[in-house]
Design an enzyme around this catalytic site. Structure first.
Site, PDB file in Angstrom:
ATOM      1  N   THR A 103       0.767  -1.193   0.124  1.00  0.00           N
ATOM      2  CA  THR A 103      -0.160   0.173  -0.010  1.00  0.00           C
ATOM      3  C   THR A 103       0.787   1.239   0.104  1.00  0.00           C
ATOM      4  OG1 THR A 103      -1.623  -1.178   1.219  1.00  0.00           O
ATOM      5  CG2 THR A 103      -1.930   1.308   1.172  1.00  0.00           C
ATOM      6  N   ASP A 147      -6.582  -3.044  -3.630  1.00  0.00           N
ATOM      7  CA  ASP A 147      -5.823  -4.111  -2.810  1.00  0.00           C
ATOM      8  C   ASP A 147      -6.553  -5.273  -2.806  1.00  0.00           C
ATOM      9  OD1 ASP A 147      -4.077  -4.819  -0.802  1.00  0.00           O
ATOM     10  OD2 ASP A 147      -4.928  -3.994   0.893  1.00  0.00           O
TER      11      ASP A 147
END
Length: 341
Positions: free
Chosen positions: A69, A113
């Site tokens: 991330t 994600d």
């Protein structure tokens, strides 16, 4: 104590939120570790900047907590583009993805994600979007259904996955670059801890940094979590922002993190495997029931680290404890306990 002091929640400290956000590096130069991946990403972003185009689509693959991330945020920051964030489980219909893609601005970075958990219909729509920046919207049903093409603004997709093998080949092949993130070395984790400690305002010596790094399982996210617990312990028990080696060890022991990073569940699995089943082999479901956890939890949370450090082996007959596991638990090696056939 007055009633309003009990019932009125304390406002969130903006300064504390800013500190937590500062733990994430904002550039590739600040990012610790993953040297090869950083060099590859830097080349990709520099080429896109010179050609004045959006960067190629990027797939970040690797275990949880290694910075996928953060790297997606860095890609957007260094590209000087806005970042849109979503996740695979949130995209369960093609319409969800169509709404997301059609709202992107030119050059925007879209981060998804756990991209392997997207619905199959959404994956198939993503093929055309990634390649031609276009999607087809179906209107109507049955024989009267028609397909309406919708052009999209050029964008950069950054996908993150912990299970790249679950991605269909047509989707994986449309990424211009795939980065495989590796576990961190202790020296790299010491640098992570040192940087985070300075952001959190915790004074740590080299010995304290090394102690936290050694128990962090090669994962920066765990290192930062343990550092926060050390900060809390020093604040409560020492009344300050400095932690000596005794306080670091006491804080980590309080949270059941031993000298090599095993936690309560890890040790429960090892204890069951070594003491209850004499080293195995034992099936995953039986092992999970013994420690009171779901099989998926044991397989995805506990096993990877125990296998990586050589304490457990997976065989066709079941899970088996290694001599290193016996030595760590201080248990004599059982006769016939290591039958790997």
């Amino acid at each position: 104590m007055a009633e309003d002091e009990i019932t009125t929640p304390r406002p969130v400290d903006d300064a504390e939120l800013a500190i937590e956000g500062a733990l994430r590096p904002v550039s590739l130069a600040e990012f610790v570790g993953q040297q090869k991946v950083r060099g590859q990403l830097q080349l990709l972003l520099d080429a896109a900047r010179i050609q004045q185009r959006p960067a190629d689509h990027i797939l970040l693959a690797g275990p949880p907590g290694l910075g996928k991330t953060t790297l997606a945020m860095i890609v957007a920051h260094e590209s000087e583009r806005p970042l849109r964030m979503s996740s695979g489980p949130a995209i369960q219909h093609a319409g969800d993805l169509a709404a997301l893609l059609s709202s992107l601005t030119p050059g925007e970075v879209l981060f998804i994600d756990e991209i392997h958990r997207m619905a199959r219909s959404a994956e198939e729509m993503l093929y055309l979007a990634m390649e031609d920046f276009r999607i087809d919207i179906m209107v109507g049903k049955g024989a009267g259904a028609t397909s309406i093409p919708l052009d999209l603004a050029p964008f950069t997709l950054v996908g993150a996955t912990t299970r790249s093998g679950m991605l269909p080949n047509p989707l994986r092949d449309r990424f211009g670059f795939t980065a495989h993130l590796e576990y961190y070395e202790p020296a790299e984790l010491e640098r992570v801890v040192g940087r985070s400690a300075s952001v959190l305002g915790v004074a740590l010596g080299d010995q304290q940094k090394a102690e936290i790094a050694r128990r962090s399982r090669g994962t920066p996210r765990i290192a930062n979590r343990l550092l926060r617990r050390v900060r809390d312990y020093a604040l409560v028990h020492a009344g300050g922002a400095a932690a000596d080696i005794a306080e670091v060890r006491a804080a980590l022991e309080l949270y059941d993190v031993d000298g090599i990073g095993l936690d309560r569940l890890d040790r429960a699995v090892l204890d069951a495997l070594v003491k209850r089943f004499r080293g195995g082999p034992v099936g995953l479901s039986t092992l999970a029931v013994t420690v009171g956890e779901e099989p998926d939890t044991v397989e995805s949370v506990v096993e990877p680290y125990l296998v990586r450090i050589g304490f457990m082996a997976r065989t066709p007959r079941g899970r088996v404890a290694t001599p290193e596991a016996y030595a760590h638990l201080g248990v004599p090696l059982a006769d016939g306990a290591l039958d790997f056939r």
